[in-house]
Design a protein around this motif. Structure first.
Motif, mmCIF file in Angstrom:
data_model
loop_
_atom_site.group_PDB
_atom_site.id
_atom_site.type_symbol
_atom_site.label_atom_id
_atom_site.label_comp_id
_atom_site.label_asym_id
_atom_site.label_seq_id
_atom_site.Cartn_x
_atom_site.Cartn_y
_atom_site.Cartn_z
ATOM 1 N N CYS A 65 43.139 43.055 35.591
ATOM 2 C CA CYS A 65 41.973 42.093 35.173
ATOM 3 C C CYS A 65 41.757 41.828 33.760
ATOM 4 O O CYS A 65 41.719 40.070 34.040
ATOM 5 C CB CYS A 65 40.265 42.972 35.451
ATOM 6 N N LEU A 66 42.079 42.524 32.279
ATOM 7 C CA LEU A 66 42.375 42.155 31.052
ATOM 8 C C LEU A 66 42.770 41.079 31.208
ATOM 9 O O LEU A 66 43.017 40.365 30.467
ATOM 10 C CB LEU A 66 41.896 43.025 30.546
ATOM 11 N N ASN A 67 44.724 41.794 31.572
ATOM 12 C CA ASN A 67 45.539 40.784 31.449
ATOM 13 C C ASN A 67 45.187 39.344 31.979
ATOM 14 O O ASN A 67 46.040 38.107 31.593
ATOM 15 C CB ASN A 67 46.862 41.386 31.902
ATOM 16 N N ASN A 68 44.185 39.100 33.001
ATOM 17 C CA ASN A 68 44.474 38.131 33.819
ATOM 18 C C ASN A 68 43.726 37.410 33.917
ATOM 19 O O ASN A 68 42.614 36.313 34.656
ATOM 20 C CB ASN A 68 44.797 38.071 35.647
ATOM 21 N N SER A 69 42.258 37.358 32.955
ATOM 22 C CA SER A 69 40.935 37.384 32.716
ATOM 23 C C SER A 69 40.682 36.832 33.488
ATOM 24 O O SER A 69 40.014 36.377 34.625
ATOM 25 C CB SER A 69 41.427 35.345 32.441
ATOM 26 N N LYS A 128 32.748 36.239 33.871
ATOM 27 C CA LYS A 128 33.958 36.191 32.931
ATOM 28 C C LYS A 128 34.547 36.429 31.625
ATOM 29 O O LYS A 128 35.674 36.447 31.319
ATOM 30 C CB LYS A 128 33.903 35.041 33.005
ATOM 31 N N ASN A 129 33.937 37.554 31.010
ATOM 32 C CA ASN A 129 33.715 36.905 28.955
ATOM 33 C C ASN A 129 34.259 38.499 28.705
ATOM 34 O O ASN A 129 34.627 38.865 28.160
ATOM 35 C CB ASN A 129 33.142 36.931 28.168
ATOM 36 N N ASN A 130 33.762 39.248 30.329
ATOM 37 C CA ASN A 130 33.816 40.612 29.894
ATOM 38 C C ASN A 130 33.995 41.144 28.758
ATOM 39 O O ASN A 130 34.138 42.377 28.385
ATOM 40 C CB ASN A 130 35.514 41.603 29.824
#
Length: 533
Positions: free
Chosen positions: A417-421, A460-462
């Motif tokens: 998830c972090l690598n693909n926004s 979406k900003n995590n």
């Protein structure tokens, strides 16, 4: 006084008293030495944030602590039935051996045994009829509506049927007790015992009769425990209160984005689920029943009617049983079911890719729930669809924790998830009345805009927290095969006991002592029963 005679006559009560004394000493030591520790862990930043939150129990919780604890330990995993199936035959074999060697042959014992037999027979007849009626109603509903029957009604028939059957059973027990105490029923049972003693040897030679009788007893015990388990997990008990160490800013909110009610496979009503959240300090939540939004709509009407300060997100957990994939969608108030739940005149049915496209085209959001990171036969990871496929189809994110769990590949999904926004979502996926096990702390750029669109824009900003709550961090782990045979209740009880605070321990001491006093009183009354043929 002849002490040997006294010990022999009261051996049973002395053994019980010994165990009671040891249990009270153990609880007292826990009350003095133990400190309740609750761990709060952010699965997104992968940091222990226990200094930012605390978990507290209100006074009413302590009053009912043992009842609530047993409920939460049993939960909705009815595999403890396997434990009953193992323990009951062992105890009965021990009983028959002792009886063969001259134990438990007194008239008083036979009298009490006959009463117990009568009660178990009543339980078996009433509860078996009740469960058969529930089963028949369920089969008819499934034949007419298919899987939509469960999507629409969930566990409501089971809860109602079990409650009615259990109430009838306890009413008959009360009626039986009154007749036993205030009528000539006692004489009737004495005569019955005489006849049974004469025929016992001949009867016991008939193996089929013994098996039939034991199956009735085992069925009655199982039905009673199952009924009580079902009723207990359907009660809205007082949960813990989650409190940030520092008050939330005006732009901060605590959310849970995945929960269930009785409108699918949950055990609380939509109204109770909302109150349950509010009691724990949660700002808002998504009601996401399987393949329907009925629970969410009922909750919405309840919030509006009672003018509650709670943010409700209407959602649905699209549940494809055939392909074993679950996805929550938010932002559209429409029921969509997988192809295996399609029926003429029912909700719109779609496969996974079409659902994602439809929701996205209608300004909604899709999160993949409790997914796996297994190698896919066609390459990549994730079954039945790879994480890459789901991303390309347009999902907004994945759960990186579910039910307070951060194993089973969740850490790798977090990385994906972090690598693909994509959104790193965390959710309780709560079904029962247990304490909340996870939540998300979300900061909104515009706190006055509480729409789904604005909430997901900030997700979406995590930059949020995905908080896992470990209420019992001192963990004893049994092998999986033992847990599958019902010993999870023993494991969970041990972990619970090791994490008691002093007030919980005090509640157990008071409840145990009250039960012990009732037991002593009952034992004394039984000892005074005079039986003459």
């Amino acid at each position: 006084m002849n002490y040997k005679r006294f010990l022999k006559d009261h051996r049973f009560i002395l053994i019980i008293s010994l165990f009671y004394g040891l249990w009270i000493i153990f609880l007292t030591v826990l009350a003095i030495l133990n400190q309740r520790e609750v761990i709060f862990y952010d699965a997104l930043s992968q940091n222990d944030i226990s200094n930012k939150y605390c978990s507290n129990y209100p006074f009413l919780r302590y009053l009912l602590e043992p009842v609530i604890a047993v409920t939460f330990i049993l939960k909705n995993q009815f595999t403890w039935i396997f434990l009953i199936l193992i323990i009951y035959p062992i105890l009965r074999i021990i009983y028959f051996i002792l009886k063969r060697y001259g134990k438990y042959t007194s008239a008083k014992h036979e009298y009490m045994k006959e009463i117990l037999r009568k009660l178990l027979k009543i339980a078996f007849e009433i509860l078996s009829i009740g469960f058969l009626a529930i089963g028949l109603f369920t089969l008819i509903g499934y034949a007419i509506l298919g899987l939509n029957f469960f999507n629409r009604l969930g566990f409501i028939p089971l809860q109602i049927g079990t409650f009615i059957s259990t109430c009838i059973f306890f009413f008959l027990i009360a009626y039986f007790y009154v007749k036993l105490r205030y009528s000539n029923l006692k004489a009737k049972y004495l005569n019955l015992i005489q006849k049974k003693i004469k025929k016992e040897k001949e009867y016991q030679r008939k193996i089929t009769n013994i098996i039939k009788k034991e199956l009735i007893y085992l069925g009655a015990i199982t039905f009673i425990l199952f009924g009580m388990n079902t009723i207990l997990i359907s009660i809205h008990f007082t949960p813990h209160k989650i409190s940030p160490t520092l008050p939330l800013n005006e732009d901060e909110f605590l959310f849970d984005f995945h929960s269930h009610t009785i409108m699918s496979d949950g055990w609380l009503t939509p109204e109770d689920r909302i109150l349950w959240y509010m009691e724990q300090g949660i700002s808002g939540a998504a009601i996401s029943d399987h393949n329907n939004i009925q629970g969410a709509l009922i909750a919405q009407e309840f919030i509006q009617r009672e003018n509650l300060d709670f943010i409700l997100i209407i959602a649905e957990e699209w549940t494809d049983h055939r392909n074993n994939i679950h996805m929550n969608y938010y932002g559209i108030e429409e029921e969509i079911v997988p192809l295996d739940s399609y029926r003429p005149g029912g909700p719109r049915a779609m496969n996974a890719s079409d659902l994602i496209a439809y929701v996205k085209n209608n300004s909604g959001y899709v999160i993949v729930n409790h997914y796996n990171y297994y190698p896919n036969p066609n390459g990549g990871y994730g079954v039945p669809y790879t994480l890459e496929q789901l991303k390309d189809w347009g999902v907004d994110g994945f759960e990186i924790t579910n039910m307070g769990d951060f194993v089973h590949g969740y850490e790798k999904i977090r990385g994906f998830c972090l690598n693909n926004s994509l959104i790193c979502m965390g959710a309780s996926d709560i079904h029962t009345n247990r304490d909340l096990n996870s939540f998300m702390r979300v900061q909104l750029e515009d706190p006055t805009n509480l729409t789904v669109t604005n909430i997901f824009k900030n997700l979406k900003n995590n930059t949020h927290e995905v908080v896992i709550i470990k209420l019992n961090p001192k963990v004893i782990i049994f092998p999986e095969f033992l847990r599958d045979f019902g010993l999870f209740v023993v494991m969970d009880f041990c972990n619970y006991i090791l994490n008691l605070d002093r007030f919980q321990a005090l509640s157990w001491i008071l409840w145990t002592s009250a039960i012990f006093v009732v037991f002593l009183f009952s034992y004394r009354k039984i000892k005074k029963i005079a039986l003459t043929y």
